[in-house]
Motif scaffolding. Structure first.
Motif, PDB file in Angstrom:
ATOM      1  N   ILE A 152       1.127  -1.054  -0.108  1.00  0.00           N
ATOM      2  CA  ILE A 152      -0.130   0.338  -0.201  1.00  0.00           C
ATOM      3  C   ILE A 152       0.948   1.498   0.437  1.00  0.00           C
ATOM      4  O   ILE A 152       1.635   1.355   1.047  1.00  0.00           O
ATOM      5  CB  ILE A 152      -1.178   0.142   1.305  1.00  0.00           C
ATOM      6  N   GLU A 153       0.754   2.356  -1.091  1.00  0.00           N
ATOM      7  CA  GLU A 153       1.418   3.362  -0.949  1.00  0.00           C
ATOM      8  C   GLU A 153       1.052   4.213  -0.918  1.00  0.00           C
ATOM      9  O   GLU A 153       1.803   5.202   0.203  1.00  0.00           O
ATOM     10  CB  GLU A 153       1.442   3.504  -2.209  1.00  0.00           C
ATOM     11  N   TYR A 154       0.055   4.557  -0.277  1.00  0.00           N
ATOM     12  CA  TYR A 154      -1.069   5.485   0.674  1.00  0.00           C
ATOM     13  C   TYR A 154      -2.220   4.498   1.475  1.00  0.00           C
ATOM     14  O   TYR A 154      -2.970   4.254   1.286  1.00  0.00           O
ATOM     15  CB  TYR A 154      -1.220   6.489  -0.522  1.00  0.00           C
ATOM     16  N   THR A 155      -1.904   5.352   2.513  1.00  0.00           N
ATOM     17  CA  THR A 155      -2.632   5.054   3.973  1.00  0.00           C
ATOM     18  C   THR A 155      -4.110   5.624   3.275  1.00  0.00           C
ATOM     19  O   THR A 155      -4.588   7.310   3.464  1.00  0.00           O
ATOM     20  CB  THR A 155      -2.742   5.255   5.073  1.00  0.00           C
ATOM     21  N   THR A 156      -5.304   5.341   3.450  1.00  0.00           N
ATOM     22  CA  THR A 156      -6.839   6.017   2.979  1.00  0.00           C
ATOM     23  C   THR A 156      -7.203   6.133   4.395  1.00  0.00           C
ATOM     24  O   THR A 156      -8.699   7.104   3.904  1.00  0.00           O
ATOM     25  CB  THR A 156      -7.347   4.484   2.082  1.00  0.00           C
ATOM     26  N   ASP A 157      -6.808   5.212   5.079  1.00  0.00           N
ATOM     27  CA  ASP A 157      -8.284   5.229   6.289  1.00  0.00           C
ATOM     28  C   ASP A 157      -7.205   6.345   7.405  1.00  0.00           C
ATOM     29  O   ASP A 157      -6.230   6.286   7.883  1.00  0.00           O
ATOM     30  CB  ASP A 157      -8.460   3.902   7.527  1.00  0.00           C
ATOM     31  N   PRO A 158      -8.439   7.432   7.865  1.00  0.00           N
ATOM     32  CA  PRO A 158      -8.013   8.508   8.293  1.00  0.00           C
ATOM     33  C   PRO A 158      -7.736   8.148  10.021  1.00  0.00           C
ATOM     34  O   PRO A 158      -6.210   8.443  10.500  1.00  0.00           O
ATOM     35  CB  PRO A 158      -8.841   9.384   8.534  1.00  0.00           C
ATOM     36  N   GLU A 159      -7.875   7.016  10.106  1.00  0.00           N
ATOM     37  CA  GLU A 159      -8.074   6.590  12.215  1.00  0.00           C
ATOM     38  C   GLU A 159      -6.320   6.160  11.536  1.00  0.00           C
ATOM     39  O   GLU A 159      -5.760   6.159  12.979  1.00  0.00           O
ATOM     40  CB  GLU A 159      -8.616   5.348  12.204  1.00  0.00           C
ATOM     41  N   LEU A 160      -6.199   5.749  10.621  1.00  0.00           N
ATOM     42  CA  LEU A 160      -4.717   4.966  10.788  1.00  0.00           C
ATOM     43  C   LEU A 160      -3.683   5.848  10.567  1.00  0.00           C
ATOM     44  O   LEU A 160      -2.624   5.661  11.580  1.00  0.00           O
ATOM     45  CB  LEU A 160      -4.851   4.295   9.488  1.00  0.00           C
ATOM     46  N   ILE A 161      -3.761   6.925  10.028  1.00  0.00           N
ATOM     47  CA  ILE A 161      -3.212   7.832   9.271  1.00  0.00           C
ATOM     48  C   ILE A 161      -3.617   8.235  10.716  1.00  0.00           C
ATOM     49  O   ILE A 161      -2.195   8.341  11.430  1.00  0.00           O
ATOM     50  CB  ILE A 161      -3.423   9.264   8.259  1.00  0.00           C
ATOM     51  N   TYR A 162      -4.029   8.901  11.307  1.00  0.00           N
ATOM     52  CA  TYR A 162      -3.894   9.439  13.117  1.00  0.00           C
ATOM     53  C   TYR A 162      -2.813   8.386  13.562  1.00  0.00           C
ATOM     54  O   TYR A 162      -1.975   8.826  14.616  1.00  0.00           O
ATOM     55  CB  TYR A 162      -4.796   9.941  13.610  1.00  0.00           C
ATOM     56  N   GLU A 163      -3.141   7.171  13.597  1.00  0.00           N
ATOM     57  CA  GLU A 163      -2.283   6.266  14.879  1.00  0.00           C
ATOM     58  C   GLU A 163      -0.950   7.004  14.414  1.00  0.00           C
ATOM     59  O   GLU A 163      -0.404   6.909  15.247  1.00  0.00           O
ATOM     60  CB  GLU A 163      -2.863   5.132  15.100  1.00  0.00           C
ATOM     61  N   LYS A 164      -0.298   7.000  13.051  1.00  0.00           N
ATOM     62  CA  LYS A 164       0.839   7.015  13.023  1.00  0.00           C
ATOM     63  C   LYS A 164       1.498   8.532  12.782  1.00  0.00           C
ATOM     64  O   LYS A 164       2.749   8.653  12.809  1.00  0.00           O
ATOM     65  CB  LYS A 164       1.062   6.412  11.363  1.00  0.00           C
ATOM     66  N   TRP A 165       0.627   9.404  12.778  1.00  0.00           N
ATOM     67  CA  TRP A 165       1.210  10.797  12.752  1.00  0.00           C
ATOM     68  C   TRP A 165       0.593  11.429  13.590  1.00  0.00           C
ATOM     69  O   TRP A 165       0.975  12.650  13.842  1.00  0.00           O
ATOM     70  CB  TRP A 165       0.298  11.524  11.125  1.00  0.00           C
ATOM     71  N   GLU A 166       0.385  10.545  14.831  1.00  0.00           N
ATOM     72  CA  GLU A 166      -0.535  12.127  16.111  1.00  0.00           C
ATOM     73  C   GLU A 166       0.149  12.695  16.794  1.00  0.00           C
ATOM     74  O   GLU A 166       0.329  13.795  17.021  1.00  0.00           O
ATOM     75  CB  GLU A 166      -1.564  11.141  16.514  1.00  0.00           C
ATOM     76  N   ARG A 167       2.333  12.125  17.041  1.00  0.00           N
ATOM     77  CA  ARG A 167       2.996  12.898  17.623  1.00  0.00           C
ATOM     78  C   ARG A 167       3.250  13.633  17.033  1.00  0.00           C
ATOM     79  O   ARG A 167       5.101  14.809  17.308  1.00  0.00           O
ATOM     80  CB  ARG A 167       3.628  11.797  18.006  1.00  0.00           C
ATOM     81  N   LEU A 168       3.476  13.680  15.673  1.00  0.00           N
ATOM     82  CA  LEU A 168       3.836  14.697  14.159  1.00  0.00           C
ATOM     83  C   LEU A 168       3.704  15.917  13.751  1.00  0.00           C
ATOM     84  O   LEU A 168       3.272  16.722  12.951  1.00  0.00           O
ATOM     85  CB  LEU A 168       4.935  13.811  13.699  1.00  0.00           C
ATOM     86  N   VAL A 169       2.135  15.934  13.985  1.00  0.00           N
ATOM     87  CA  VAL A 169       1.270  16.538  13.485  1.00  0.00           C
ATOM     88  C   VAL A 169       0.144  17.406  15.109  1.00  0.00           C
ATOM     89  O   VAL A 169       0.098  17.073  15.879  1.00  0.00           O
ATOM     90  CB  VAL A 169       0.503  17.012  12.441  1.00  0.00           C
ATOM     91  N   ASP A 170      -0.302  18.575  13.973  1.00  0.00           N
ATOM     92  CA  ASP A 170      -1.351  19.389  15.138  1.00  0.00           C
ATOM     93  C   ASP A 170      -2.617  18.768  15.474  1.00  0.00           C
ATOM     94  O   ASP A 170      -3.804  18.918  16.136  1.00  0.00           O
ATOM     95  CB  ASP A 170      -1.074  21.065  15.047  1.00  0.00           C
ATOM     96  N   VAL A 171      -3.116  18.503  13.978  1.00  0.00           N
ATOM     97  CA  VAL A 171      -4.527  18.134  13.522  1.00  0.00           C
ATOM     98  C   VAL A 171      -4.566  17.193  12.425  1.00  0.00           C
ATOM     99  O   VAL A 171      -3.224  17.370  11.535  1.00  0.00           O
ATOM    100  CB  VAL A 171      -5.054  19.224  13.038  1.00  0.00           C
ATOM    101  N   VAL A 172      -5.320  15.543  12.342  1.00  0.00           N
ATOM    102  CA  VAL A 172      -5.147  15.058  11.679  1.00  0.00           C
ATOM    103  C   VAL A 172      -6.992  15.185  10.996  1.00  0.00           C
ATOM    104  O   VAL A 172      -7.824  15.206  11.830  1.00  0.00           O
ATOM    105  CB  VAL A 172      -5.682  13.636  11.821  1.00  0.00           C
ATOM    106  N   VAL A 173      -7.246  15.728  10.307  1.00  0.00           N
ATOM    107  CA  VAL A 173      -8.924  15.943   9.495  1.00  0.00           C
ATOM    108  C   VAL A 173      -9.304  14.641   8.686  1.00  0.00           C
ATOM    109  O   VAL A 173      -8.774  14.310   8.393  1.00  0.00           O
ATOM    110  CB  VAL A 173      -8.892  17.317   8.195  1.00  0.00           C
ATOM    111  N   ASP A 174     -10.288  14.366   9.200  1.00  0.00           N
ATOM    112  CA  ASP A 174     -11.289  12.864   9.547  1.00  0.00           C
ATOM    113  C   ASP A 174     -12.105  13.587   7.828  1.00  0.00           C
ATOM    114  O   ASP A 174     -13.118  14.135   8.789  1.00  0.00           O
ATOM    115  CB  ASP A 174     -11.999  12.259  10.498  1.00  0.00           C
ATOM    116  N   GLY A 175     -11.606  12.959   6.882  1.00  0.00           N
ATOM    117  CA  GLY A 175     -12.556  13.732   5.802  1.00  0.00           C
ATOM    118  C   GLY A 175     -13.348  12.430   5.193  1.00  0.00           C
ATOM    119  O   GLY A 175     -13.631  12.400   4.017  1.00  0.00           O
ATOM    120  N   GLY A 176     -13.790  10.885   6.036  1.00  0.00           N
ATOM    121  CA  GLY A 176     -13.789  10.420   5.168  1.00  0.00           C
ATOM    122  C   GLY A 176     -12.530   9.115   4.520  1.00  0.00           C
ATOM    123  O   GLY A 176     -11.605   9.225   4.877  1.00  0.00           O
ATOM    124  N   TYR A 177     -12.773   8.336   4.168  1.00  0.00           N
ATOM    125  CA  TYR A 177     -12.186   7.457   3.287  1.00  0.00           C
ATOM    126  C   TYR A 177     -11.057   8.206   2.614  1.00  0.00           C
ATOM    127  O   TYR A 177     -11.999   8.763   1.103  1.00  0.00           O
ATOM    128  CB  TYR A 177     -11.832   6.058   2.772  1.00  0.00           C
TER     129      TYR A 177
END
Length: 206
Positions: A152-177
């Motif tokens: 998988i080149e790009y993660t499509t699930d915003p919750e998985l994106i959040y898990e991976k990036w939560e300590r690096l960014v300030d906001v993860v916008v969940d706009g659906g898959y």
């Protein structure tokens, strides 16, 4: 720890958009949806925020290949040299849509783009992104968030994106898959269009 903000793309909630915009105004870095993949970005007028984005991507800021994400073509003259009618027609046909068009950069680009002779411009067909930029009043800079997974080149699930990036960014916008096909990149800086990467956007518009 990043904030996880759910926004519905069909009808973005003004209050939630405002929250994201306030973070950007304070120099925050966000992950947000587009009409292709989820991307990492910040306010183009905030140099320190761009330094953070470069650090997250593990690159030197002066060697960045960030795209500039606008909500319409009115910002074009701030970042690109005057373009031919033929080129403008391609932009009008394609935007908003899943394209990145490489255009000749103006001489007085923001500091982080000083060494760039060309710049990639995006106007994604995504209401969340367009509303954020509209309220912010400035374009965003954008760069892809790749996945280390070999399949998988790009993660499509915003919750998985959040898990991976939560300590690096300030906001993860969940706009659906999100999607997993990047934008089509076309170089319009020379006489004839050159397709650099064929992605989601059809090259028949050229």
């Amino acid at each position: 720890m990043a904030e996880f903000i759910k926004i519905y793309p069909e009808n973005p909630n003004d209050k939630e958009i405002h929250k994201v915009v306030e973070v950007l105004r304070k120099g925050g870095v966000i992950i947000y949806p587009s009409d292709t993949i989820y991307t990492l970005g910040c306010d183009i007028t905030n140099y320190k925020a761009m330094e953070r984005v470069a650090k997250i991507k593990k690159i030197k800021l002066e060697k960045n290949t960030f795209s500039i994400v606008c909500n319409d073509l009115s910002h074009l003259s701030d970042y690109t040299k005057p373009i031919e009618t033929k080129t403008f027609k391609i932009l009008k046909r394609s935007f908003p849509g899943p394209y990145t068009f490489v255009l000749p950069a103006v001489n007085n680009m923001p500091k982080a783009f000083k060494k760039r002779k060309t710049v990639g411009i995006r106007i994604p067909n995504n209401n969340i992104t367009l509303e954020i930029i509209k309220q912010l009043g400035n374009p965003l800079v954008s760069t892809s968030i790749y996945d280390e997974d070999e399949v998988i080149e790009y993660t499509t699930d915003p919750e998985l994106i959040y898990e991976k990036w939560e300590r690096l960014v300030d906001v993860v916008v969940d706009g659906g898959y999100g999607g997993n096909i990047a934008s089509t990149v076309v170089d319009l800086s020379e006489t004839n269009p050159i397709v650099i990467r064929e992605g989601k956007g059809s090259i028949e518009v050229l």
